[in-house]
Write a protein that holds these residues in place. Structure first.
Motif, PDB file in Angstrom:
ATOM      1  N   ASN A  48      14.546  35.232 -29.101  1.00  0.00           N
ATOM      2  CA  ASN A  48      15.390  34.139 -29.580  1.00  0.00           C
ATOM      3  C   ASN A  48      16.811  34.615 -29.907  1.00  0.00           C
ATOM      4  OD1 ASN A  48      13.864  35.416 -31.682  1.00  0.00           O
ATOM      5  ND2 ASN A  48      14.700  33.940 -33.115  1.00  0.00           N
ATOM      6  N   GLY A  49      17.172  35.803 -29.430  1.00  0.00           N
ATOM      7  CA  GLY A  49      18.596  36.133 -29.420  1.00  0.00           C
ATOM      8  C   GLY A  49      19.083  37.203 -30.354  1.00  0.00           C
ATOM      9  N   PHE A  83      22.878  36.987 -29.475  1.00  0.00           N
ATOM     10  CA  PHE A  83      23.305  36.511 -28.158  1.00  0.00           C
ATOM     11  C   PHE A  83      22.508  35.264 -27.839  1.00  0.00           C
ATOM     12  CE2 PHE A  83      20.834  40.406 -28.315  1.00  0.00           C
ATOM     13  CZ  PHE A  83      19.590  39.970 -27.907  1.00  0.00           C
ATOM     14  N   HIS A  84      22.959  34.519 -26.810  1.00  0.00           N
ATOM     15  CA  HIS A  84      22.263  33.280 -26.490  1.00  0.00           C
ATOM     16  C   HIS A  84      21.054  33.542 -25.592  1.00  0.00           C
ATOM     17  CE1 HIS A  84      23.964  33.152 -22.474  1.00  0.00           C
ATOM     18  NE2 HIS A  84      25.193  33.163 -22.951  1.00  0.00           N
ATOM     19  N   HIS A  85      20.281  32.487 -25.391  1.00  0.00           N
ATOM     20  CA  HIS A  85      18.995  32.619 -24.712  1.00  0.00           C
ATOM     21  C   HIS A  85      19.092  33.126 -23.269  1.00  0.00           C
ATOM     22  CE1 HIS A  85      15.908  31.221 -27.497  1.00  0.00           C
ATOM     23  NE2 HIS A  85      15.065  31.471 -26.522  1.00  0.00           N
ATOM     24  N   ALA A  86      20.124  32.707 -22.544  1.00  0.00           N
ATOM     25  CA  ALA A  86      20.211  33.155 -21.143  1.00  0.00           C
ATOM     26  C   ALA A  86      20.473  34.663 -21.103  1.00  0.00           C
ATOM     27  CB  ALA A  86      21.288  32.385 -20.395  1.00  0.00           C
ATOM     28  N   PHE A  89      17.171  36.571 -22.053  1.00  0.00           N
ATOM     29  CA  PHE A  89      16.169  36.696 -20.980  1.00  0.00           C
ATOM     30  C   PHE A  89      16.705  37.490 -19.799  1.00  0.00           C
ATOM     31  CE2 PHE A  89      12.296  34.623 -22.298  1.00  0.00           C
ATOM     32  CZ  PHE A  89      12.703  34.111 -23.514  1.00  0.00           C
TER      33      PHE A  89
END
Lengths: 212, 219
Positions: A48-49, A83-86, A89
């Motif tokens: 989740n970042g 950081f964001h989800h993209a 991952f």
């Protein structure tokens, strides 16, 4: 003696390389963090970042904006980043994560993983990040009991539950033994409170028992 | 250019029945609860909601589900200890569910926001979630074709905005916000504070204002 849950977590922790970037799955794998001394330099990733995730938060430390993938409040030690989800991952899928530790319903002899859905009627499917983790991390460690409550093996010739990932598991940690998934089959690396020969009689897969 | 609104109700005005709504948040962290509440009051129905989870407790997204305004959920992890609202609707056959692996959910929205027509990803190969999808072997590895997920509306929560609509987030409440902001026709943001333009460090801005349409301050 077979291993307790804490001993199993310590056994997994022992095998995590110094300085590795590691994702610990929800549930039992979370316990591995308790056995990673700070001087090991292991950096925990939560999907989740966050990288450099700290321990569980207590009391005044609890911040609803700072949680792990299990939605448990955690802490932010020095060096932590968000950081964001993209991006999170991309760290998995892009092969940047060294190890992930996941629970499982079943692992097949060739390393297929089933850990997201029982497939039972009425069960609500929920995959979360399991499929991305399974194919993304350089090494996937599974941590599970070797048998279900009714004694059915969970290390199996073929998974009967819906798959999470194909040929993705590198090692399986159980209370009775540690297994390496190799090209030629499943190798017993160590056993706890049982002999490899006894273990063989209780499993439906052929175990490789000697180091090449 | 981002517009600034006095209330959450004003910020969500005009959302129509049948819209696809991207809703930020991971559990309750980053969930734009006040915007969702305003959407519930607005009463738009037959919605498709794209969000990591399918609501927690009885508030926010869960309350929108209770109101019967959501036809379909697209999410990675609907089932949680406190997802009783969704669970009941699903078991009663009153809501559709599309389960998407969490990384695919993020990347499919990223693709939408970046103008990518589709992409081949490795997640889910050999699993039920890849069934019926086009596959290709590239450099010896198997991939699945994944299409973008576009929203008519994104409802997200950020920490601060300046008057240009530039956003910074707070800790793990960032999660899907920056990706969703790029992937919707209209992006609506609730922020804890609107600061004067120039007060945000340009090096620290996460979502540039070009991706932001409407901002409301919810303290």
């Amino acid at each position: 003696m077979s291993l307790s849950k804490a001993e199993l977590a310590a056994t997994v922790a022992r095998d995590i390389p110094h300085g590795a970037y590691v994702n610990l799955g929800i549930g039992q794998p979370t316990m591995v963090a308790d056995h990673l001394a700070p001087d090991r330099g292991v950096v925990l990733h939560t999907e989740n970042g966050m990288l450099g995730m700290g321990r569980a938060a207590v009391g005044d430390e609890i911040d609803p904006d700072l949680i792990n993938a299990g939605k448990v409040p955690v802490t932010q030690p020095p060096g932590a980043v968000y950081f964001h989800h993209a991006d999170s991952f991309a760290m998995m899928r892009g092969g940047h994560l060294d190890v992930c530790v996941l629970g499982a319903f079943q692992v097949s002899a060739r390393g297929d993983l089933a850990n997201w859905h029982t497939g039972e009627p009425g069960a609500i499917p929920a995959v979360g990040g399991a499929m991305d983790l399974a194919i993304g991390a350089k090494q996937v460690f599974v941590m599970m009991t070797l048998f279900t409550r009714d004694g059915t093996p969970k290390l199996v010739p073929e998974c009967t539950y819906p798959l999470t990932g194909l040929r993705c598991v590198s090692r399986v940690y159980t209370e009775l033994g540690v297994f390496e998934i190799e090209e030629g089959g499943v190798r017993v690396r160590e056993t706890f409170g049982i002999t490899p020969a006894e273990l063989q009689t209780r499993l439906d897969i052929e175990l490789l028992q000697d180091r090449p | 250019m981002a517009g600034f609104y006095d209330s959450a109700d004003a910020a969500v005005a005009g959302i129509t029945d049948g819209s696809t709504i991207l809703v930020g948040g991971f559990g309750s962290a980053g969930q734009p609860v006040e915007l969702i509440d305003a959407l519930r009051r607005l009463g738009a129905r037959d919605l498709t909601v794209v969000s990591n989870n399918a609501g927690n407790g009885d508030f926010g997204l869960a309350a929108l589900l209770t109101a019967g305004q959501v036809r379909k959920m697209v999410c990675s992890f609907p089932r949680q200890s406190d997802s009783w609202v969704f669970d009941e609707l699903y078991r009663a056959g009153k809501i559709e569910l599309e389960v998407v692996p969490q990384g695919n959910l993020a990347e499919r929205m990223r693709a939408a926001g970046a103008g990518i027509g589709a992409f081949f990803g490795p997640t889910g190969v050999g699993t039920p979630l890849a069934e019926g999808k086009e596959q290709r072997t590239i450099d010896g590895r198997q991939y699945v074709l994944e299409y973008p997920i576009r929203g008519d509306i994104a409802l997200i929560k950020a920490h601060r905005s300046d008057r240009m609509g530039n956003l910074v987030y707070r800790k793990t409440a960032r999660n899907f916000g920056p990706v969703m902001a790029t992937a919707a026709t209209t992006t609506v943001v609730q922020v804890g504070e609107i600061v004067p333009t120039g007060d945000l460090d340009p090096e620290a801005v996460v979502t540039p204002g070009i991706f932001v349409d409407r901002v409301v301050e919810i303290r």
